[in-house]
Design a protein around this motif. Structure first.
Motif, mmCIF file in Angstrom:
data_model
loop_
_atom_site.group_PDB
_atom_site.id
_atom_site.type_symbol
_atom_site.label_atom_id
_atom_site.label_comp_id
_atom_site.label_asym_id
_atom_site.label_seq_id
_atom_site.Cartn_x
_atom_site.Cartn_y
_atom_site.Cartn_z
ATOM 1 N N THR A 450 56.562 -44.265 -6.970
ATOM 2 C CA THR A 450 56.260 -45.542 -6.329
ATOM 3 C C THR A 450 55.360 -45.386 -5.105
ATOM 4 N N ALA A 451 54.800 -44.191 -4.903
ATOM 5 C CA ALA A 451 53.953 -43.965 -3.730
ATOM 6 C C ALA A 451 52.800 -44.959 -3.714
ATOM 7 N N GLY A 452 52.577 -45.581 -2.565
ATOM 8 C CA GLY A 452 51.491 -46.539 -2.406
ATOM 9 C C GLY A 452 51.828 -47.945 -2.843
ATOM 10 N N MET A 453 53.019 -48.171 -3.391
ATOM 11 C CA MET A 453 53.420 -49.501 -3.837
ATOM 12 C C MET A 453 54.220 -50.203 -2.750
ATOM 13 N N THR A 454 54.151 -51.502 -2.755
ATOM 14 C CA THR A 454 55.053 -52.270 -1.915
ATOM 15 C C THR A 454 56.435 -52.261 -2.561
ATOM 16 N N GLN A 455 57.429 -52.717 -1.819
ATOM 17 C CA GLN A 455 58.781 -52.759 -2.372
ATOM 18 C C GLN A 455 58.839 -53.663 -3.595
ATOM 19 N N ALA A 456 58.135 -54.805 -3.514
ATOM 20 C CA ALA A 456 58.131 -55.729 -4.655
ATOM 21 C C ALA A 456 57.449 -55.102 -5.859
ATOM 22 N N GLN A 457 56.370 -54.373 -5.636
ATOM 23 C CA GLN A 457 55.682 -53.719 -6.750
ATOM 24 C C GLN A 457 56.548 -52.624 -7.359
ATOM 25 N N ASN A 533 55.538 -69.676 -5.935
ATOM 26 C CA ASN A 533 55.706 -69.054 -4.626
ATOM 27 C C ASN A 533 56.182 -67.616 -4.821
ATOM 28 N N ARG A 534 55.341 -66.664 -4.522
ATOM 29 C CA ARG A 534 55.676 -65.246 -4.678
ATOM 30 C C ARG A 534 55.832 -64.558 -3.327
ATOM 31 N N GLY A 535 56.112 -65.374 -2.306
ATOM 32 C CA GLY A 535 56.274 -64.827 -0.972
ATOM 33 C C GLY A 535 54.942 -64.615 -0.296
ATOM 34 N N LEU A 536 54.981 -64.139 0.935
ATOM 35 C CA LEU A 536 53.757 -63.946 1.708
ATOM 36 C C LEU A 536 53.241 -62.515 1.641
ATOM 37 N N ASP A 537 53.936 -61.671 0.868
ATOM 38 C CA ASP A 537 53.480 -60.287 0.712
ATOM 39 C C ASP A 537 52.761 -60.136 -0.627
ATOM 40 N N ALA A 543 43.171 -56.697 2.408
ATOM 41 C CA ALA A 543 42.589 -57.908 1.817
ATOM 42 C C ALA A 543 42.757 -59.096 2.776
ATOM 43 N N PRO A 544 41.754 -60.049 2.729
ATOM 44 C CA PRO A 544 40.499 -59.958 1.961
ATOM 45 C C PRO A 544 39.479 -59.099 2.684
ATOM 46 N N SER A 545 38.454 -58.702 1.954
ATOM 47 C CA SER A 545 37.374 -57.922 2.540
ATOM 48 C C SER A 545 36.044 -58.491 2.037
ATOM 49 N N SER A 546 34.968 -58.103 2.675
ATOM 50 C CA SER A 546 33.651 -58.565 2.232
ATOM 51 C C SER A 546 32.647 -57.455 2.406
ATOM 52 N N SER A 547 31.560 -57.547 1.642
ATOM 53 C CA SER A 547 30.491 -56.552 1.721
ATOM 54 C C SER A 547 29.152 -57.253 1.611
ATOM 55 N N ALA A 548 28.169 -56.685 2.282
ATOM 56 C CA ALA A 548 26.822 -57.278 2.268
ATOM 57 C C ALA A 548 26.188 -57.137 0.894
ATOM 58 N N ILE A 549 25.485 -58.177 0.465
ATOM 59 C CA ILE A 549 24.764 -58.174 -0.806
ATOM 60 C C ILE A 549 23.385 -58.763 -0.567
ATOM 61 N N ALA A 550 22.489 -58.490 -1.486
ATOM 62 C CA ALA A 550 21.170 -59.128 -1.423
ATOM 63 C C ALA A 550 21.320 -60.592 -1.780
ATOM 64 N N CYS A 551 20.742 -61.437 -0.981
ATOM 65 C CA CYS A 551 20.831 -62.868 -1.276
ATOM 66 C C CYS A 551 20.143 -63.145 -2.601
ATOM 67 N N GLU A 598 35.969 -60.359 -1.403
ATOM 68 C CA GLU A 598 36.903 -59.834 -2.402
ATOM 69 C C GLU A 598 38.324 -60.094 -1.923
ATOM 70 N N LEU A 599 39.089 -60.800 -2.739
ATOM 71 C CA LEU A 599 40.510 -61.045 -2.450
ATOM 72 C C LEU A 599 41.328 -60.234 -3.455
ATOM 73 N N ARG A 600 41.873 -59.100 -2.994
ATOM 74 C CA ARG A 600 42.657 -58.211 -3.869
ATOM 75 C C ARG A 600 44.142 -58.519 -3.682
ATOM 76 N N LEU A 601 44.823 -58.812 -4.812
ATOM 77 C CA LEU A 601 46.239 -59.174 -4.778
ATOM 78 C C LEU A 601 47.108 -57.988 -5.195
ATOM 79 N N ASN A 602 48.397 -58.108 -4.915
ATOM 80 C CA ASN A 602 49.329 -57.029 -5.241
ATOM 81 C C ASN A 602 49.640 -56.910 -6.727
ATOM 82 N N ASP A 603 49.109 -57.818 -7.539
ATOM 83 C CA ASP A 603 49.242 -57.629 -8.983
ATOM 84 C C ASP A 603 48.096 -56.796 -9.543
#
Length: 615
Positions: A450-457, A533-537, A543-551, A598-603
């Motif tokens: 379970t290394a790197g997982m949250t308790q729910a995961q 409702n899956r809680g706030l975790d 997350a979230p993160s963003s990266s520069a891109i060419a317009c 980028e919005l990365r979720l725990n799923d």
């Protein structure tokens, strides 16, 4: 602790008791009537050890004779003794009788026969237990035609106790009648049979007295077990639980009601118990995980009173003793792969020859062997040297071998509606050559890191089975680091995080190739749903993160219709709309550029949106 007699006084008491209470065992001249003499001993929870020296002798002991085949309600005859050493004769015709003794301030007692064999030996006590009721009293037989059938010619007495109940007994180095075999200074503990082992000790431990006896007095009503501890000069201990077992779980329960007494919880610590090479203990069964092995001795002797001697089994995996394993059957544990199983049988019991039998070995245990039977277990070692999977077959009709192979991502089937949160992903190919009932199926359980997982995961992983070109969720239970499912066939399996049903992004943010335009440094609400409702975790780390891109050229920006005051980014849930909102604070330095959010979720899923930032 009671029983303060010296050995010399002890011998004198035993002799006096036999003279006073026993009718001579030689030829007896019978008519149609005979005299039966009985006696009583006060407070003798240690039986032949008699009574504390400070105890006053009994007076006015009343004896009632009842027909053994009756209901014990109306005596046939009654007589009284003025003191303990007074003989009480009854002139009885041929028949079967039970005799009760009562005295002021004492509970009633009923006549009980005893072996009467061997001074200073545990055999003197073994057949005696208090008879507290008519139903449990021993029968006295008077037979003038065949004197040998008359049981009243044997020594016997009853013990009268006050209302407080007790547990007592003795410890010896021999189960026979050898003089001096009773052991002093042995630790004795009373345990609550209903309590957990770590909290079961009742009161303080005792030690056996100079005569080898002990008594726990005034014991409250309840169920109990008795433990004996013999210390060695080197500091080690040998333990026994009554009767004659090293296992607490195998010990017999003593029940006290508040007015009864248990007179002989004993232990024997012989100097050594040799293994009898001439005797055979045969171990049979399959060398498979979960298999039931059976140990059978070629012969078990009977004790002096016809009952079988005690049989105490211990079991070994390799050379390691298996704790709390006892009895003639043994279920091979799941961690026994590669080890051999053997057993030892110790013969014990009063009047029995203390000896031991050693069995043959079975194994080494093959963790992949899938034997014939119901609820068959296999836990094969995979190609990485691990045993991550445990399989339980509902029914196997033909034995075979089960294998587990860890698959790399390149050999695994196409991805399904789940994400692999482990590195590397958990894909397995499980196969068996055993023939099993597909309708009953097979429960497959896989453990994982379970290394790197949250308790729910860690507690929410699912098990998937690749069937007919698609992944099927077969999960029946999931706990931290372990997931189980039921399958009816074999092919690849995978452990993964099921994807949540994502909806979004919701307005004011557009998804796809739409370029959302907004002022750099402003905050924008990112709204989305995940099917409840899956809680706030629910956000992956960072997350979230963003990266520069060419317009993107030729793409007209779509202005954000709603922004919020700049502040701290945070996540909230709205039950009315069943949606989450994350307030995303942008940077002024992003003015004149385009970025991908980028919005990365725990799923394990990632959701994106494109932004163009104005000054």
């Amino acid at each position: 602790m009671s029983g303060k007699l010296t050995p010399r006084r002890f011998a004198a008491v035993v002799g006096a008791l036999v003279v006073l209470l026993a009718v001579p065992l030689g030829p007896v001249a019978f008519s149609d009537h005979a005299s039966v003499s009985v006696g009583a001993v006060p407070h003798s929870t240690e039986l032949v050890a008699m009574v504390d020296s400070g105890t006053e002798p009994l007076t006015e002991i009343t004896y009632d004779v009842f027909a053994a085949d009756g209901d014990g309600s109306a005596p046939l005859a009654t007589n009284k003794a003025e003191h303990i050493f007074g003989t009480v004769p009854f002139h009885l015709p041929d028949g079967r009788y039970k005799i009760r003794a009562t005295a002021p301030g004492f509970l009633e007692g009923w006549y009980t026969s005893t072996a009467g064999a061997g001074e200073f030996s545990i055999s003197e006590l073994i057949t005696y237990q208090d008879s507290r009721t008519f139903a449990t009293a021993d029968v006295i037989v008077v037979d003038s035609l065949t004197p040998a059938n008359s049981s009243w010619t044997h020594a016997g007495w009853t013990v009268l106790h006050s209302a407080a109940s007790s547990v007592s007994g003795a410890v010896a180095s021999s189960s026979g009648g050898e003089a001096g075999s009773l052991l002093s200074g042995i630790g004795v503990e009373l345990h609550d049979a209903a309590a957990a082992p770590e909290t079961s000790l009742v009161g303080e431990a005792l030690r056996t007295d100079a005569n080898g006896y002990y008594t726990f007095e005034g014991v409250a009503p309840g169920t109990y077990k008795v433990r004996f501890v013999k210390e060695s000069p080197e500091g080690g201990i040998t333990e026994r639980w009554w009767p004659e077992t090293p296992h607490r779980a195998e010990a017999e329960v003593i029940t006290l009601t508040g007015g009864n007494h248990f007179n002989l919880a004993y232990a024997v610590f012989p100097p050594s118990v040799p293994v009898d090479a001439a005797r055979v203990l045969t171990l049979s069964g399959q060398p498979a995980l979960g298999a039931t092995l059976t140990a059978a001795p070629d012969f078990v002797e009977a004790g002096p009173f016809g009952e079988p001697c005690l049989q105490r089994y211990t079991w070994f995996l390799g050379t390691d003793l298996v704790e709390d394993a006892y009895g003639p059957t043994f279920v091979v544990p799941l961690d026994a792969g590669g080890k051999s199983v053997s057993a030892r049988l110790d013969i014990a019991g009063i009047g029995c020859t203390y000896t031991a039998l050693a069995s043959n070995s079975i194994g080494p245990v093959d963790p992949g062997l899938t034997a014939v039977g119901n609820d068959v277990v296999a836990a094969p070692v995979d190609n990485t040297g691990q045993a991550p999977a445990t399989l339980e077959f509902g029914q196997v009709t033909t034995a075979g071998n089960t294998t587990v192979t860890r698959l790399g991502s390149e050999a695994a089937p196409p991805a399904g509606s789940f994400s692999s949160l482990t590195d590397p992903p958990l894909y397995y190919d499980i196969e068996t050559s055993a023939v099993f009932d597909a309708a009953l199926g097979v429960e497959v359980c896989i453990t994982f890191d379970t290394a790197g997982m949250t308790q729910a995961q860690a507690a929410g992983q699912h098990l998937y089975h690749y069937v007919d070109g698609a992944w099927e969720d077969i999960t029946v239970s999931s706990s931290t680091g372990r997931v189980c499912g039921v399958t009816h066939s074999f092919s690849p399996f995978a452990v993964g995080q099921p994807h949540w049903p994502f909806t979004g992004f919701l307005q004011p943010v557009d998804t796809g190739a739409v370029l959302n335009a907004m002022t750099a440094g402003a905050s924008v609400p990112l709204k989305f749903g995940v099917g409840g409702n899956r809680g706030l975790d629910i956000l992956a780390g960072g997350a979230p993160s963003s990266s520069a891109i060419a317009c993107p050229g030729g793409t007209a920006p779509d202005d954000i219709e709603q922004t919020v005051a700049a502040g701290t980014s945070l996540l909230s849930y709205n039950a009315a709309s069943d949606s989450y909102t994350f307030v995303w604070k942008t940077e002024k330095a992003w003015a004149g550029s385009c970025r991908q959010l980028e919005l990365r979720l725990n799923d394990g899923t990632v959701h994106t949106a494109l932004f163009h930032f104005r000054k």
